[in-house]
Design an enzyme around this catalytic site. Sequence first.
Site, short mmCIF file in Angstrom:
data_model
loop_
_atom_site.label_atom_id
_atom_site.label_comp_id
_atom_site.label_asym_id
_atom_site.label_seq_id
_atom_site.Cartn_x
_atom_site.Cartn_y
_atom_site.Cartn_z
N CYS A 111 -49.75 -7.32 -19.58
CA CYS A 111 -48.92 -8.16 -18.77
C CYS A 111 -49.75 -9.19 -18.42
O CYS A 111 -49.10 -10.24 -18.03
CB CYS A 111 -48.05 -7.47 -17.89
SG CYS A 111 -47.22 -6.15 -18.70
N HIS A 234 -45.53 -13.03 -13.56
CA HIS A 234 -45.14 -12.15 -14.73
C HIS A 234 -43.69 -11.51 -14.20
O HIS A 234 -43.83 -11.14 -13.13
CB HIS A 234 -46.11 -11.34 -14.90
CG HIS A 234 -45.69 -9.99 -15.68
ND1 HIS A 234 -44.81 -10.04 -16.99
CD2 HIS A 234 -45.79 -8.47 -15.56
CE1 HIS A 234 -44.67 -8.83 -17.34
NE2 HIS A 234 -45.15 -8.11 -16.46
N ASN A 264 -38.58 -6.77 -18.65
CA ASN A 264 -40.21 -6.88 -18.64
C ASN A 264 -40.60 -7.17 -20.08
O ASN A 264 -40.70 -6.05 -20.89
CB ASN A 264 -40.94 -5.95 -18.01
CG ASN A 264 -42.40 -6.02 -17.80
OD1 ASN A 264 -43.10 -6.71 -18.68
ND2 ASN A 264 -43.01 -5.23 -17.07
#
Length: 307
Positions: A111, A234, A264
């Site tokens: 990520c 993020h 996500n």
Amino acid sequence: MIGKIYGTGIYAPSNIMDNHTLAQKVDTNDTWIRERTGIVRRHIIEDDTTVSMASKAAKEALETSQVRAEEVDFTLVSTISSNIILPCVACEVQKEIGAVNATCFDLNAACTGFLFAYNTAQAYIASKIFQTVLIIGAETLSGMVDWTDRNTCILFGDGAGAVVLKGEEGGLFSTVTHSSGKQGAALTCVPGGYIKMDGHAVFRFAVKEVSQCIQELLEKENLSSEDIDYFVLHQANRRIVESVAKRLETDLEKFPMNLQEYGNTSSASIPLLLNQMNRSGLLKKGNKIVMAGFGAGLSWGASLLEW
Ligand code: UT7
């Protein structure tokens, strides 16, 4: 020389799985997911792959940048979920879009991947090795989650985002990055297996380290959070974003989010959000933006850019 973002592009599969549909697969419910994460739905591939999504996002980014594929001299793809091991996704994208003059490779930093890819592009541009760079974050996390594990499967989605950078004199770039392999056990996936996560540990890590890292970056540049127009984090969990905003004593309005729509998407989340901000007219020339990534590794970082 500093790389300036000339354009953005995305691709998200049209197939949407909302929380209600997910609750038919696993023991969860819409209220819990919304309250604990902010996520409402996620896009899940049907016929697409990581390569096809990356290629579609790349084409759109080139179009909006008015850059021809042949002008690209470096293509860097951040992914942890390629549908092939060899060749790399970046070479497959090159073939698909006709970026015949590009050097191509992939980067795996989960990520934090898009942020590290952005920094890598800036380093190559600064050293005058490459001048026109295509960076892509592309993920099909739906193939990496155990759909019976409600601790993880509610969080993730599929998608791709791309940006085109061109070297220019002037502009702004600064970064602070970290990695901590000794904390790696908090978020893992072995080949052929599923993502395993200690949610509490990752949550705590994200809130603490991302806030500190952004503060470190601001101090380094002699800026305060008031000087920053937007913080593009993020997109992992709404509560993480809220907690970081609180620790930085900054209005949540400066922290745009789109995790409600995509969940996500790991290294695709920042370019998906940048594209949305760009297309909606939110971003104005000269805006100062801090991007921040965090995730498996553990790794994290924040970078400053001027729109
Ligand atoms: O890209 C970076 C990677 N990941 C992250 O950033 C994720 C970071 N972690 C998180 O976002 C959160 O820790 C989660 C969303 C994964 C979990 O949220 P939480 O608020 O930490 O929940 P919890 O694990 O403390 O669980 C609270 C309760 C428990 O029930 P009891 O023991 O209080 O009765 C769980 O069993 O909620 C229950 N629960 C659920 N209920 C419905 C846990 N997951 C679910 C679920 N649906 N999906």
